[in-house]
Design an enzyme around this catalytic site. Sequence first.
Site, PDB file in Angstrom:
ATOM      1  N   SER A   1       0.847  -1.190   0.000  1.00 20.75           N
ATOM      2  CA  SER A   1       0.000   0.000   0.000  1.00 20.75           C
ATOM      3  C   SER A   1       0.882   1.239   0.000  1.00 20.75           C
ATOM      4  O   SER A   1       2.093   1.154   0.161  1.00 20.75           O
ATOM      5  CB  SER A   1      -0.921   0.011   1.222  1.00 20.75           C
ATOM      6  OG  SER A   1      -0.156   0.109   2.398  1.00 20.75           O
ATOM      7  N   ASP A   2       0.240   2.373  -0.175  1.00 23.82           N
ATOM      8  CA  ASP A   2       0.938   3.632  -0.060  1.00 23.82           C
ATOM      9  C   ASP A   2      -0.070   4.671   0.384  1.00 23.82           C
ATOM     10  O   ASP A   2      -1.268   4.548   0.109  1.00 23.82           O
ATOM     11  CB  ASP A   2       1.585   4.059  -1.382  1.00 23.82           C
ATOM     12  CG  ASP A   2       2.633   5.129  -1.149  1.00 23.82           C
ATOM     13  OD1 ASP A   2       3.745   4.780  -0.722  1.00 23.82           O
ATOM     14  OD2 ASP A   2       2.332   6.316  -1.358  1.00 23.82           O
ATOM     15  N   THR A   3       0.400   5.681   1.073  1.00 23.35           N
ATOM     16  CA  THR A   3      -0.461   6.779   1.509  1.00 23.35           C
ATOM     17  C   THR A   3       0.258   8.091   1.268  1.00 23.35           C
ATOM     18  O   THR A   3       1.484   8.123   1.132  1.00 23.35           O
ATOM     19  CB  THR A   3      -0.796   6.682   3.015  1.00 23.35           C
ATOM     20  OG1 THR A   3       0.427   6.678   3.749  1.00 23.35           O
ATOM     21  CG2 THR A   3      -1.600   5.455   3.338  1.00 23.35           C
TER      22      THR A   3
END
Length: 88
Positions: free
Chosen positions: A70-72
């Site tokens: 994931s990435d934010t």
Amino acid sequence: MKKKRLILASSSVYRKILLGSIRANFECISPNIDETRKPEEKAQEMVIRLAIEKAEKIGEHNKNAIIIASDTCAYCDSKILGKPLKKD
């Protein structure tokens, strides 16, 4: 049936704690990718691209594993904010 390895494609302590709270057996592997934003890339496009790149990078050497990536990013007033600073 053989159990598949579960790999968290991250070096984030917070993601490790979160996944550890619901699943005991997993590995963490840092994907070490370039997370530079591409010109004119929107925040949503960037985080999706980076999550995919992280999963693909870890998947290159872990063909039979389940990979969570994931990435934010922080986004405010039409501007992507940088990564949070570490406090030592």
